[in-house]
Scaffold this motif. Structure first.
Motif, mmCIF file in Angstrom:
data_model
loop_
_atom_site.group_PDB
_atom_site.id
_atom_site.type_symbol
_atom_site.label_atom_id
_atom_site.label_comp_id
_atom_site.label_asym_id
_atom_site.label_seq_id
_atom_site.Cartn_x
_atom_site.Cartn_y
_atom_site.Cartn_z
ATOM 1 N N LYS A 313 -6.716 -8.744 8.408
ATOM 2 C CA LYS A 313 -6.189 -8.595 7.051
ATOM 3 C C LYS A 313 -4.812 -7.960 7.078
ATOM 4 C CE LYS A 313 -7.147 -6.688 2.481
ATOM 5 N NZ LYS A 313 -8.131 -6.017 1.608
ATOM 6 N N MET A 314 -4.633 -6.899 7.886
ATOM 7 C CA MET A 314 -3.320 -6.275 7.971
ATOM 8 C C MET A 314 -2.308 -7.232 8.588
ATOM 9 S SD MET A 314 -1.113 -4.002 7.415
ATOM 10 C CE MET A 314 -2.192 -2.844 6.565
ATOM 11 N N ILE A 315 -2.722 -8.018 9.567
ATOM 12 C CA ILE A 315 -1.809 -9.004 10.139
ATOM 13 C C ILE A 315 -1.385 -10.009 9.072
ATOM 14 C CG2 ILE A 315 -1.684 -10.959 11.745
ATOM 15 C CD1 ILE A 315 -3.332 -9.278 13.706
ATOM 16 N N ALA A 316 -2.338 -10.457 8.243
ATOM 17 C CA ALA A 316 -1.992 -11.381 7.158
ATOM 18 C C ALA A 316 -0.997 -10.747 6.197
ATOM 19 C CB ALA A 316 -3.264 -11.806 6.418
ATOM 20 N N ARG A 317 -1.195 -9.475 5.875
ATOM 21 C CA ARG A 317 -0.267 -8.777 4.981
ATOM 22 C C ARG A 317 1.120 -8.657 5.611
ATOM 23 N NH1 ARG A 317 -3.107 -3.314 3.146
ATOM 24 N NH2 ARG A 317 -1.353 -3.295 1.675
ATOM 25 N N LEU A 318 1.158 -8.401 6.904
ATOM 26 C CA LEU A 318 2.440 -8.296 7.605
ATOM 27 C C LEU A 318 3.117 -9.654 7.731
ATOM 28 C CD1 LEU A 318 1.353 -5.761 10.357
ATOM 29 C CD2 LEU A 318 2.983 -5.316 8.513
ATOM 30 N N ILE A 319 2.335 -10.718 7.867
ATOM 31 C CA ILE A 319 2.909 -12.062 7.889
ATOM 32 C C ILE A 319 3.544 -12.379 6.538
ATOM 33 C CG2 ILE A 319 2.254 -14.514 7.900
ATOM 34 C CD1 ILE A 319 0.341 -13.834 10.209
ATOM 35 N N GLU A 320 2.859 -12.014 5.467
ATOM 36 C CA GLU A 320 3.432 -12.246 4.139
ATOM 37 C C GLU A 320 4.753 -11.507 3.992
ATOM 38 O OE1 GLU A 320 4.766 -11.983 0.299
ATOM 39 O OE2 GLU A 320 3.935 -10.178 1.209
ATOM 40 N N ALA A 321 4.770 -10.238 4.393
ATOM 41 C CA ALA A 321 5.992 -9.437 4.281
ATOM 42 C C ALA A 321 7.059 -9.923 5.259
ATOM 43 C CB ALA A 321 5.680 -7.965 4.526
ATOM 44 N N GLY A 322 6.647 -10.281 6.473
ATOM 45 C CA GLY A 322 7.609 -10.715 7.469
ATOM 46 C C GLY A 322 8.292 -12.014 7.106
ATOM 47 N N SER A 323 7.541 -12.929 6.503
ATOM 48 C CA SER A 323 8.101 -14.237 6.161
ATOM 49 C C SER A 323 8.835 -14.234 4.829
ATOM 50 C CB SER A 323 6.977 -15.278 6.124
ATOM 51 O OG SER A 323 5.988 -14.923 5.155
ATOM 52 N N ARG A 324 8.657 -13.179 4.042
ATOM 53 C CA ARG A 324 9.353 -13.075 2.759
ATOM 54 C C ARG A 324 10.798 -12.653 2.998
ATOM 55 N NH1 ARG A 324 8.043 -8.318 -0.344
ATOM 56 N NH2 ARG A 324 5.992 -8.599 0.619
ATOM 57 N N GLY A 330 11.012 -8.308 1.503
ATOM 58 C CA GLY A 330 10.334 -8.552 2.767
ATOM 59 C C GLY A 330 11.231 -8.247 3.954
ATOM 60 N N PHE A 331 10.818 -8.699 5.137
ATOM 61 C CA PHE A 331 11.578 -8.432 6.352
ATOM 62 C C PHE A 331 12.533 -9.569 6.708
ATOM 63 C CE2 PHE A 331 7.441 -6.172 7.549
ATOM 64 C CZ PHE A 331 7.880 -4.967 7.032
ATOM 65 N N GLY A 332 12.294 -10.757 6.147
ATOM 66 C CA GLY A 332 13.158 -11.887 6.471
ATOM 67 C C GLY A 332 13.115 -12.248 7.946
ATOM 68 N N MET A 333 11.936 -12.151 8.567
ATOM 69 C CA MET A 333 11.794 -12.445 9.994
ATOM 70 C C MET A 333 11.746 -13.962 10.225
ATOM 71 S SD MET A 333 11.375 -9.330 11.435
ATOM 72 C CE MET A 333 10.379 -9.430 12.921
ATOM 73 N N LEU A 334 12.067 -14.374 11.430
ATOM 74 C CA LEU A 334 11.912 -15.760 11.836
ATOM 75 C C LEU A 334 10.750 -15.937 12.803
ATOM 76 C CD1 LEU A 334 15.649 -16.781 12.373
ATOM 77 C CD2 LEU A 334 14.186 -17.267 10.400
ATOM 78 N N ARG A 335 10.468 -14.916 13.602
ATOM 79 C CA ARG A 335 9.385 -14.986 14.566
ATOM 80 C C ARG A 335 8.639 -13.647 14.582
ATOM 81 N NH1 ARG A 335 10.310 -19.525 14.120
ATOM 82 N NH2 ARG A 335 10.505 -21.167 15.701
#
Length: 500
Positions: A313-324, A330-335
């Protein structure tokens, strides 16, 4: 001396001094390798989309012989003849799957995995058969004669975990393959606000890199630190007998303040995925955890808390934030690369309830597989929900989760459970996965047969290197750089298994 010659001399002098500083040949080799790696990393810059890899480590060694079972009568009978009475699942209890790439066999999943059955049928889940650590391809005859090098310390937890997480079984590895991927791709986002490598299970070998450090997060978010005041630093240096201020104290303060800033940034970015409700709340995907969302084992009705669910669940939340996008908070991550782990799979006893008068359908392994099945479908549902939030119907194709484990287990029981094995079956999940298919070769379930070392330990027919290189290629590692990440990959015929 002209400038070109001076420059060349300077480079030679740098290499000479670095070599002289190295202690012994091995250290010098590592120094040269790291320089080559950094040069390779500069070339990986043509990436503009978002992708995430999620490693789910089943710690202890999963008995995949009971995760996937052959259902053709003759093959099932071979399975039951060896695994009865302690381990053999009734044929009628198995959940049938119908791979679209029929390989001449029929298969069923453990009865505690209906969610995996659904994901497989939807084409979002693939199964990779008989995978494990290998130095070179190996036959039974080569294993028994010792004519081909084996991975050192086979059947040892610590050594096999390290080999799975480094993908370098035949030499001491200073980094993990996930860390090497992160190093290689770090150049695509040099200003990333958090590390490309995030762990929900503490320090691990998989994410150790030369340049990128793993960032540890709890299931509740970043661990908050208090401010590092000058008075505290002065008290610390007084205890150590050091003058204050000093460079060590200043460096410590800088690192601590950076950690405080990063933690605050991360916790702020995931606020809109907090439970249970809020004006920005979009998170409605229930993950198994505790309270009303415990794991429920379908064969026994047992309810218990999940350690894997909160991590995913935390990974999913971090994916949402990372890809935002950063402009959206968000973090505006690419990978991003994630690691989580669930223990309990080292089942030398208590694998099923049968030895104590209960059912072979119940017990510790049934509970673990129920947890895995329910957590994976929750995670995939969360990826769909993030896609809806971001207005990206293809978002689920950007995230791939995959299982790893120390090793498989022995085909015969050793009393009330199973012993340490070798080759095992693994799961790959995601929208980009070519699912509803099996990959690799299912072993011949015969003790002393063509795939057996001698005691029901399957000799892998697919190397971890091939498994991981396929994932790394999808993740964005250029084909010309694969051997930088997987130095032994050229020893195996197929560097890409085609499951994604």
């Amino acid at each position: 001396m002209d400038k070109t010659a001076a420059s060349s001399l300077s480079r030679r002098e740098f290499i000479r001094q670095a070599a002289c500083a190295a202690v012994g040949t091995a250290a010098m080799t590592c120094a040269i390798r790291d320089l080559r790696f950094m040069n390779a990393a500069v070339a990986q810059s043509n990436i503009t989309d978002y992708k995430a890899l999620v490693c789910i480590f089943l710690a202890g060694g999963n008995d995949s012989n009971n995760l996937v079972v052959p259902t053709i009568t003759s093959e099932y009978n071979s399975y039951a003849a060896v695994r009865t009475p302690v381990l053999a699942l009734p044929q009628s209890s198995l959940l049938p799957i119908t791979p679209s790439n029929f390989d001449g066999h029929d298969y069923g999943l453990h009865p505690c995995c209906p969610q995996l059955q659904n994901l497989f049928g939807q084409g979002r889940l693939a199964i990779l058969f008989n995978t494990g650590t290998l130095v070179y391809p190996m036959t039974r005859a080569q294993y028994q004669s010792g004519s081909v090098a084996r991975p050192p310390q086979l059947f040892s937890h610590a050594d096999q975990v390290t080999q799975w997480q480094t993908s370098v079984p035949d030499q001491p590895a200073l980094t993990g393959w996930g860390g090497r991927c992160a190093d290689l791709l770090n150049s695509v986002e040099p200003a990333a606000p958090i590390s490309l490598s995030v762990t929900l299970a503490g320090a691990n070998t998989f994410e150790v890199g030369n340049m990128v450090s793993q960032y540890s997060v709890s299931t509740g978010g970043a661990v908050s630190l208090q401010g590092v005041s000058g008075a505290r630093l002065q008290a610390l240096t007084n205890i150590l007998g050091l003058p204050y201020p000093n460079l060590q104290a200043s460096a410590y303060a800088g690192v601590a303040q950076h950690a405080i800033h990063t933690g605050a940034l991360l916790n702020s970015a995931i606020l809109n995925t907090v439970d249970p409700s809020g004006t920005k709340q979009f998170w409605t995907t229930p993950f198994p955890g505790s309270g009303s969302f415990q794991v429920v084992t379908p064969t026994s009705g047992a309810k218990f808390n999940s350690s894997l669910g909160p991590q995913l669940k935390m990974i999913a939340r971090l994916i949402e934030a990372g890809s935002r996008a950063a402009s959206g908070g968000g973090f505006g991550m690419l990978r991003q690369i994630f690691f989580c782990q669930v223990g309990g799979y080292d089942l030398h006893s208590g694998q099923t309830d049968q030895p104590t008068g209960g059912s072979v359908l119940n017990g510790a392994h049934a509970n673990l597989l129920a947890e895995l099945s329910q957590c994976l479908i929750a995670f995939q549902s969360a990826m769909d929900q993030i896609g809806t939030l971001h207005g990206d119907p293809n978002f689920a194709q950007r995230v791939t989760a995959f299982t790893c484990s120390d090793f498989g287990r022995t085909f015969p029981a050793n009393g009330q459970g199973t012993d340490h094995g070798w080759g095992s079956h693994h799961l790959i999940l995601g929208g980009a996965v070519r699912g509803n298919k099996t990959y690799g070769t299912f072993p011949t379930l015969t003790v002393g047969g063509p795939d057996d070392t001698s005691t029901g330990r399957w000799i892998p027919t697919t190397a971890c290197d091939q498994y991981f290189a396929t994932l790394a290629t999808w993740f964005g590692v250029d084909s010309s750089k694969l051997t930088t990440v997987f130095p032994n990959l050229g020893r195996f015929a197929a560097p890409n298994l085609g499951f994604i």
